[in-house]
Write a protein that holds these residues in place. Structure first.
Motif, mmCIF file in Angstrom:
data_model
loop_
_atom_site.group_PDB
_atom_site.id
_atom_site.type_symbol
_atom_site.label_atom_id
_atom_site.label_comp_id
_atom_site.label_asym_id
_atom_site.label_seq_id
_atom_site.Cartn_x
_atom_site.Cartn_y
_atom_site.Cartn_z
ATOM 1 N N VAL A 1 23.547 -26.458 -15.181
ATOM 2 C CA VAL A 1 24.828 -25.774 -15.376
ATOM 3 C C VAL A 1 25.452 -25.413 -14.033
ATOM 4 C CG1 VAL A 1 25.935 -23.715 -16.358
ATOM 5 C CG2 VAL A 1 24.140 -24.901 -17.631
ATOM 6 N N ARG A 2 24.597 -25.134 -13.042
ATOM 7 C CA ARG A 2 25.075 -24.704 -11.723
ATOM 8 C C ARG A 2 25.100 -25.847 -10.699
ATOM 9 N NH1 ARG A 2 24.415 -19.177 -10.398
ATOM 10 N NH2 ARG A 2 25.460 -17.943 -11.997
ATOM 11 N N ALA A 3 25.047 -27.068 -11.126
ATOM 12 C CA ALA A 3 25.069 -28.190 -10.185
ATOM 13 C C ALA A 3 26.340 -28.125 -9.337
ATOM 14 C CB ALA A 3 25.004 -29.512 -10.941
ATOM 15 N N GLY A 4 26.186 -28.251 -8.028
ATOM 16 C CA GLY A 4 27.327 -28.227 -7.119
ATOM 17 C C GLY A 4 27.808 -26.845 -6.741
ATOM 18 N N HIS A 5 27.152 -25.806 -7.249
ATOM 19 C CA HIS A 5 27.580 -24.440 -6.948
ATOM 20 C C HIS A 5 27.225 -24.057 -5.515
ATOM 21 C CE1 HIS A 5 26.725 -20.106 -6.576
ATOM 22 N NE2 HIS A 5 27.760 -19.950 -7.362
ATOM 23 N N LEU A 6 28.129 -23.353 -4.849
ATOM 24 C CA LEU A 6 27.850 -22.759 -3.543
ATOM 25 C C LEU A 6 28.278 -21.304 -3.574
ATOM 26 C CD1 LEU A 6 29.016 -25.401 -0.895
ATOM 27 C CD2 LEU A 6 26.674 -24.754 -1.455
ATOM 28 N N ALA A 7 27.413 -20.430 -3.096
ATOM 29 C CA ALA A 7 27.755 -19.005 -3.043
ATOM 30 C C ALA A 7 28.780 -18.764 -1.943
ATOM 31 C CB ALA A 7 26.507 -18.175 -2.784
ATOM 32 N N ARG A 8 29.771 -17.948 -2.242
ATOM 33 C CA ARG A 8 30.821 -17.664 -1.262
ATOM 34 C C ARG A 8 30.424 -16.539 -0.309
ATOM 35 N NH1 ARG A 8 36.324 -17.770 -5.055
ATOM 36 N NH2 ARG A 8 36.090 -19.936 -5.766
ATOM 37 N N THR A 9 29.652 -15.592 -0.808
ATOM 38 C CA THR A 9 29.261 -14.441 0.006
ATOM 39 C C THR A 9 27.780 -14.143 -0.202
ATOM 40 O OG1 THR A 9 29.870 -12.886 -1.757
ATOM 41 C CG2 THR A 9 31.564 -13.402 -0.110
ATOM 42 N N ASP A 10 27.237 -13.334 0.670
ATOM 43 C CA ASP A 10 25.851 -12.896 0.524
ATOM 44 C C ASP A 10 25.741 -11.824 -0.551
ATOM 45 O OD1 ASP A 10 24.853 -14.515 2.497
ATOM 46 O OD2 ASP A 10 24.762 -12.966 4.029
ATOM 47 N N SER A 11 24.645 -11.853 -1.276
ATOM 48 C CA SER A 11 24.288 -10.719 -2.121
ATOM 49 C C SER A 11 23.945 -9.526 -1.229
ATOM 50 C CB SER A 11 23.078 -11.069 -2.985
ATOM 51 O OG SER A 11 21.986 -11.431 -2.143
ATOM 52 N N THR A 12 23.928 -8.348 -1.805
ATOM 53 C CA THR A 12 23.599 -7.154 -1.016
ATOM 54 C C THR A 12 22.189 -7.247 -0.446
ATOM 55 O OG1 THR A 12 25.094 -5.801 -2.339
ATOM 56 C CG2 THR A 12 23.397 -4.639 -1.080
ATOM 57 N N VAL A 13 21.236 -7.730 -1.248
ATOM 58 C CA VAL A 13 19.861 -7.795 -0.747
ATOM 59 C C VAL A 13 19.729 -8.841 0.351
ATOM 60 C CG1 VAL A 13 18.730 -6.824 -2.775
ATOM 61 C CG2 VAL A 13 19.185 -9.296 -2.690
ATOM 62 N N ALA A 14 20.446 -9.951 0.240
ATOM 63 C CA ALA A 14 20.408 -10.953 1.307
ATOM 64 C C ALA A 14 21.001 -10.386 2.587
ATOM 65 C CB ALA A 14 21.158 -12.210 0.881
ATOM 66 N N THR A 15 22.071 -9.625 2.468
ATOM 67 C CA THR A 15 22.674 -8.982 3.644
ATOM 68 C C THR A 15 21.693 -8.037 4.305
ATOM 69 O OG1 THR A 15 24.915 -9.125 2.732
ATOM 70 C CG2 THR A 15 24.528 -7.447 4.415
ATOM 71 N N ARG A 16 21.006 -7.234 3.513
ATOM 72 C CA ARG A 16 20.076 -6.245 4.072
ATOM 73 C C ARG A 16 18.870 -6.916 4.730
ATOM 74 N NH1 ARG A 16 20.646 -1.363 -0.496
ATOM 75 N NH2 ARG A 16 22.809 -0.906 0.102
ATOM 76 N N LEU A 17 18.397 -7.991 4.144
ATOM 77 C CA LEU A 17 17.280 -8.707 4.757
ATOM 78 C C LEU A 17 17.709 -9.385 6.054
ATOM 79 C CD1 LEU A 17 15.604 -10.252 1.591
ATOM 80 C CD2 LEU A 17 14.737 -8.379 2.993
#
Length: 470
Positions: free
Chosen positions: A95-111
């Protein structure tokens, strides 16, 4: 010992003391991934060059005297529900084929702010809607299930393919695979770790948490992730809490070295948690509880409340919330979902609103009863899962009395009360069965009682280290 085998705490100490460079650690873990990924399939995507660049940058910063803390230069994996800008978040689904995240999640930012090095995204049961993660193999026996839905994260940590990882937990999805793969998994208090940028399964049950090799490691990751996030409506606002309150979140969750548990009351369930549990699992968990008693804890028998409503409440909350999230794609591209997930999503469309409302009422009553229960004891100790990892493809477990239970129902049964009530739960490895498969014990505590859980779990680990050194 190779660098990839180090605990987070040990690696952090070695990096801080310049005995190990982040580049050496990242290279060691990436080599381990290259060796083990074909057999275990823990990762959806591996970002080797990105990881090496981040490791080199961490090394430059540390040499220049800009050491950010214990996660600086530490390689980690993120469950593929967690957004990282510019990278796919596939949720292990077509369902998510070709999806790219536009921004970081909060946890990714903190890490990233803590200096952690992203290795890649780990497999999940499709959209976290299952307890097996069928595409990933158990780290101890590749013929057996990894557990889910954070199976990739747990296997990566267990196999040395990440020093730590993040998972999500809606009904046990951090703790179940952690127990099945012999690692530590923490489902924190609901709202303690923000979920902004994390694909939802069930908004009122979802949690994000660490999967690590040791309890101390879990404490280090937890410390980096907590803090209010206005982008998550459920995120706890710590500024509104009394700083002197015992339930105020800790600034640093790292447990002390003192294993003395004198004065702590450990609740031992007389019902529910040891019902329909494999004898080897029960024996290992009860031995672990006895070790807590030997460290000074007082054991108190407790009665688990409202047990007949647990399964119905979990499913009546989760199923309609999941279906609501997937409403659009379920109608436009239903054929792209795996059959098991599509069936559950379609079932959610048939659930009456009254059932959902009754489940919310049941949850409220359950929280009240668990609050009363946790006034009697400081923690409850119980099995994380009733049986060790089953063979891949096995659909049911038959108990000694002839009762037949679905594998997913069995695994979620003991973990879901902590999701319904929102209380924290820590799973730690406490032994192996005769087939050599890991067994897990969970410690359940009061809301925002992570520090107590981590203290007890760490004390238990120290008893094992002491026994090994004899």
């Amino acid at each position: 010992m190779q660098p990839y085998e180090l605990s987070l705490a040990a690696a952090a100490d070695a990096i801080r003391e310049r005995r190990l460079s982040p580049v050496e650690l990242a290279d060691s873990v990436l080599q381990r991934i290259a060796q083990m990924q074909p057999r275990l399939q823990a990762y959806v995507t591996i970002s080797a060059e990105r990881a090496r660049r981040a490791a080199r940058e961490a090394e430059r910063e540390i040499v220049a005297g800009r050491h950010r803390g214990p996660l600086h230069g530490i390689p980690m994996g993120l469950k593929d529900l967690i957004d990282v800008a510019g990278t796919p978040t596939t949720a292990s689904s077509q369902v998510r084929a070709g999806h790219l995240a536009r921004t970081d999640s909060t946890v990714a930012t903190r890490l990233a702010q803590a200096g952690a090095v992203l290795l890649g995204k780990t497999h999940t049961h499709e959209f976290a809607y299952g307890l097996t993660t069928p595409q990933t193999h158990n780290a101890w026996d590749t013929d057996r299930i990894a557990g889910g839905s954070s199976g990739g994260s747990a296997v990566a940590v267990a196999a040395g393919m990440a020093t730590f990882a993040l998972g999500t937990d809606t009904g046990g999805s951090i703790r179940v695979p952690s127990a099945l793969n012999g690692v530590v998994g923490l489902k924190p208090t609901y709202g303690l770790i923000p979920r902004h940028g994390v694909t939802s399964l069930s908004w009122s049950l979802d949690h994000v948490g660490p999967i690590t090799r040791t309890v101390e490691d879990a404490a280090l990751v937890l410390t980096a992730l907590t803090g209010h996030d206005p982008q998550d409506a459920a995120s706890l606002d710590f500024a509104s809490l009394d700083a002197a309150s015992p339930t105020t979140p800790a600034a640093d969750y790292r447990p002390t070295a003192d294993p003395d548990l004198t004065g702590l009351r450990v609740g031992v369930p007389r019902n529910y948690y040891f019902d329909h549990t494999d004898p080897e699992v029960e024996d290992s968990v009860r031995q672990a509880i006895n070790r807590l008693q030997a460290l000074g804890a007082r054991l108190v028998e407790v009665e688990i409340p409202m047990t007949r409503y647990i399964q119905a409440t979990q499913w009546a909350l989760m199923v309609p919330e999941a279906t609501a999230y997937h409403e659009g794609t379920l109608r436009t591209v239903p054929e792209l979902y795996q059959a098991d997930v599509r069936t559950l999503l379609e079932a959610g469309e048939l659930m009456p609103a009254g059932d959902y409302l009754r489940a919310q009422r049941s949850r409220t009553l359950m929280r009240q009863e668990w609050t009363r229960l946790l006034r009697q004891v400081d923690v409850i100790a119980a099995p994380t899962i009733p049986a060790t990892a089953v063979k891949a493809g096995q659909e049911t477990i038959t108990w000694a009395d002839g009762t037949v239970e679905g594998v997913s129902d069995a695994y979620v049964r003991l973990s879901s009360p902590a999701n319904i009530t929102g209380i924290p739960s820590l799973s730690i490895p406490v032994g192996q069965d005769t087939a050599g498969l890991p067994i897990g014990m969970q410690l359940l505590g009061r809301p925002l009682g992570e520090r107590v859980l981590l203290r007890i779990g760490h004390a238990y680990e120290q008893t094992l280290e002491a026994m090994i050194s004899l």
